[in-house]
Design an enzyme around this catalytic site. Structure first.
Site, mmCIF file in Angstrom:
data_model
loop_
_atom_site.group_PDB
_atom_site.id
_atom_site.type_symbol
_atom_site.label_atom_id
_atom_site.label_comp_id
_atom_site.label_asym_id
_atom_site.label_seq_id
_atom_site.Cartn_x
_atom_site.Cartn_y
_atom_site.Cartn_z
ATOM 1 N N CYS A 78 -2.120 9.792 21.550
ATOM 2 C CA CYS A 78 -1.130 10.647 22.544
ATOM 3 C C CYS A 78 -0.991 12.831 23.192
ATOM 4 O O CYS A 78 0.447 12.572 23.869
ATOM 5 C CB CYS A 78 0.335 11.211 21.609
ATOM 6 N N HIS B 97 6.356 18.643 21.940
ATOM 7 C CA HIS B 97 6.064 16.894 21.422
ATOM 8 C C HIS B 97 7.318 16.203 20.989
ATOM 9 O O HIS B 97 7.306 15.318 21.813
ATOM 10 C CB HIS B 97 4.600 17.095 20.689
ATOM 11 N N GLU C 45 4.990 21.918 15.121
ATOM 12 C CA GLU C 45 5.013 22.433 16.148
ATOM 13 C C GLU C 45 6.592 24.008 16.151
ATOM 14 O O GLU C 45 5.950 25.164 16.078
ATOM 15 C CB GLU C 45 5.913 22.140 17.179
ATOM 16 N N LYS D 292 11.883 12.666 23.773
ATOM 17 C CA LYS D 292 11.264 11.867 23.174
ATOM 18 C C LYS D 292 12.770 11.337 22.820
ATOM 19 O O LYS D 292 12.881 9.720 22.206
ATOM 20 C CB LYS D 292 10.779 11.962 21.945
ATOM 21 N N HIS E 150 8.687 7.481 22.335
ATOM 22 C CA HIS E 150 6.966 8.248 22.604
ATOM 23 C C HIS E 150 6.183 6.876 23.329
ATOM 24 O O HIS E 150 6.202 6.246 22.872
ATOM 25 C CB HIS E 150 6.715 8.321 21.440
ATOM 26 N N PHE F 202 -3.411 11.304 17.510
ATOM 27 C CA PHE F 202 -3.816 11.260 16.238
ATOM 28 C C PHE F 202 -4.950 11.461 16.037
ATOM 29 O O PHE F 202 -6.024 11.725 17.281
ATOM 30 C CB PHE F 202 -3.826 9.992 16.210
#
Length: 419
Positions: A168, A309, A320, A341, A346, A405
């Site tokens: 991502c 994010h 975050e 998002k 996403h 990831f």
């Protein structure tokens, strides 16, 4: 040894397709309006068998608007999306390739998962009993670098060309690596970003098996992606592409380009703690953010907007929030933060690129898109996430961060162009 001269890098074109709309400008307007592109999945037969049945699908996209039908058949959807976004970015940036040195025009477009649709389709052919029926285009179609390759072929450009692949953070990594090439003078223009087309049975089943996707909103899809909200329960998969035209300031000025903003920092690091979960303390992400601020020569109090994010997962959003508190201290409460998002889902490897375009647009318009579906404050996520309504604010400096990831962390900083 003589000090290397670093070229300034600017953003001159934006192109995207998203679950909100099939171009960036319409997607931007939908974001500001608080619209949502998430709905019930229509692309997967038997979706009722899946624990998650919602996604941010592209609606009405026709790849033959951008590629010859033969090339459409040979390539995976993630490549179709990349070509579309790149063509739009080229048009938006008024790049006349016939007047460019094509040896100095590059393409760096990544994909987090590559050709999942091709893998699913050709696996069915293989297990149907005849390996000789597997398409000879299978490998070229599924490998993540093919988006960059096909865009270069379509544009006829011969500069730096490869793909970032980092889950991502892919789109942000791609933009950052393109930034380095341009800083060092190894190209004049690079089309850079990310693309993803993973909404199919194979990809959906795999992500569901990880228990990472939202399962509590199948009866209310538009509310499923809810970054920083206390009732978030997983991410919602999206698809699409974002491509930016990045070029050296000298080149942009020489051709009279419209300049959105300057890219002034790229920082990357790794939690090195878990294959999928971020470090909840936010400490490693904070290091990346601090390094970006240092590179940009921007003080924390100069940051006007943070594009988070914000995946709508319990771990990511907390990580975050903690990182922002570590970096900005008491001023964290005054930050203007948002995650888009909730509106797009996403977009995986495309997310960082689309969000970079959002930062560029925020700088030029003075408008901050909201975090939609923010209804139930989480005591652990207690900052200003621009809840539900667009906000007008002068934005000189915008920071965008992405997590992936593998523990990947990336930060990009954009700034209003200064003399």
């Amino acid at each position: 040894m003589a000090k290397t001269h670093l070229h300034r890098v600017v953003v001159t074109g934006l192109g995207a397709i998203s679950p909100l709309a099939l171009n960036f400008e319409a997607s931007w307007e939908a974001l500001l309006a608080g619209s949502c592109g998430v709905g019930l999945v229509t692309k997967i037969e038997g979706i009722e068998r899946f624990p998650c049945r919602v996604a941010g699908e592209l609606k009405g996209f026709n790849p033959t608007d951008y590629l010859d039908p033969k090339e459409v058949r040979r390539n995976d959807p993630f490549t179709h999306y990349a070509v579309a976004a790149a063509r739009m970015a080229c048009a938006d940036g008024a790049v006349d390739l016939d007047r460019c040195d094509r040896n100095r025009v590059g393409v760096l477009i990544g994909s987090g998962v590559g050709g999942l649709q091709t893998i699913e389709n050709q696996s069915k052919v293989l297990h149907g009993g005849n390996p000789r029926m597997v398409s000879p285009f299978t490998i070229p179609a599924l490998i993540p670098d093919m988006a960059s390759g096909i865009v270069a072929i379509e544009f006829g450009v011969h500069g730096p060309n490869f793909a970032a692949v980092s889950a991502c953070t892919t789109g942000a990594h791609a933009i950052g690596e393109a930034y380095h090439f341009l800083q060092l003078g190894k190209a004049d223009i690079i089309f850079s970003g990310g693309t993803e087309g993973g909404i199919n049975a194979f990809g959906f089943a795999a992500f569901c098996a990880m228990r990472a996707m939202a399962t509590g909103y199948n009866d209310d899809p538009a509310r499923a992606s809810r970054p920083f909200d206390r009732k978030r329960n997983g991410f919602v998969m999206g698809e699409g592409a974002g491509v930016l035209v990045l070029e050296t300031l000298e080149n942009a000025l020489s051709r009279g380009a419209r300049i959105y903003c300057e890219l002034v920092a790229y920082s990357a690091g790794c939690d090195a703690s878990h294959i999928t979960a971020p470090d909840l303390s936010g400490e490693k992400l904070a290091v990346v953010l601090c390094n970006a601020l240092k590179e940009a020569q921007v003080a924390p109090e100069e940051v006007d907007y943070v594009n988070a994010h914000g995946t709508s997962t319990s771990y990511n959003d907390l990580c975050e929030t903690n990182a922002y508190k570590l970096v900005f201290g008491k001023r964290a409460k005054e930050l203007t933060i948002s995650s888009i998002k909730g509106a797009t889902g996403h977009m995986l490897g495309a997310a960082g690129a689309f969000e970079a375009a959002v930062c560029a647009k925020a700088i030029t318009t003075g408008k901050i898109p909201p975090t939609i579906n923010y209804e139930f404050p989480d005591p652990a996520c207690d900052l200003d996430y621009t809840a539900n309504k667009m906000r007008e604010k002068k934005v000189r400096v915008a920071l965008s961060d992405n997590l992936g990831f593998g523990g990947h962390n990336v930060a990009l900083i954009f700034r209003e162009l200064e003399p």
